[in-house]
Design an enzyme around this catalytic site. Sequence first.
Site, short mmCIF file in Angstrom:
data_model
loop_
_atom_site.label_atom_id
_atom_site.label_comp_id
_atom_site.label_asym_id
_atom_site.label_seq_id
_atom_site.Cartn_x
_atom_site.Cartn_y
_atom_site.Cartn_z
N GLU A 112 18.03 -23.51 -39.32
CA GLU A 112 17.64 -24.63 -38.45
C GLU A 112 18.73 -24.98 -37.46
OE1 GLU A 112 16.32 -27.79 -41.07
OE2 GLU A 112 14.45 -26.70 -41.48
N CYS A 158 5.27 -16.86 -36.54
CA CYS A 158 5.67 -15.73 -37.39
C CYS A 158 4.52 -14.73 -37.56
CB CYS A 158 6.14 -16.22 -38.75
SG CYS A 158 7.75 -17.01 -38.66
N TYR A 187 15.95 -28.92 -32.55
CA TYR A 187 15.00 -28.50 -33.59
C TYR A 187 14.16 -27.28 -33.24
CZ TYR A 187 15.92 -33.19 -35.53
OH TYR A 187 16.51 -34.32 -36.03
N GLU A 196 10.78 -15.72 -42.18
CA GLU A 196 10.07 -14.46 -41.93
C GLU A 196 10.60 -13.76 -40.69
OE1 GLU A 196 8.91 -17.48 -42.54
OE2 GLU A 196 6.85 -17.46 -43.26
#
Length: 137
Positions: free
Chosen positions: A50, A95, A54, A61
């Site tokens: 992270e 992802c 943000y 993944e």
Amino acid sequence: MDDINQETIKELNETARQAVNHAQAKYSHFRVGAALLSDSGEIFRGSNVESSSYSLTLCAERVALVKALSEGTTRFKAISIYAEKMDFCPPCGACRQLLYDYAPELDVYLTNGTEFKKYSLRELLPHAFDDSQLKSL
Ligand code: THU
């Protein structure tokens, strides 16, 4: 995708569970681990990373995928995903797309550490956008 054997599924799920230990999730406190199995049997781990900005956050993944690709491994059979605070955490849309771009036949295992659910990436991302659409332009 050809089914992988029970022993390999167990190893993949366990690797995803262990990968959570390297998660960098100080904003969400939602730690995720992933384990990506290549065609040759190598397993690449990923965990979420992270950012204080943000939106720069990377999911587990995608970390596993870019680790593998950037080391020259480009063909994959399966990925396992484990989240500490949730049973059977599904991959986010971003992802799903990136995994589909590189491994459309991927099998996706969601594990809670003891049990798992299996999906194909195609069923998780129906009607996907891919490079065939770019080529048609
Ligand atoms: N996250 C993942 O790493 N993988 C998923 O499949 C779902 C979400 C991460 C992103 C962020 O660091 C945190 O979980 C909360 O969304």
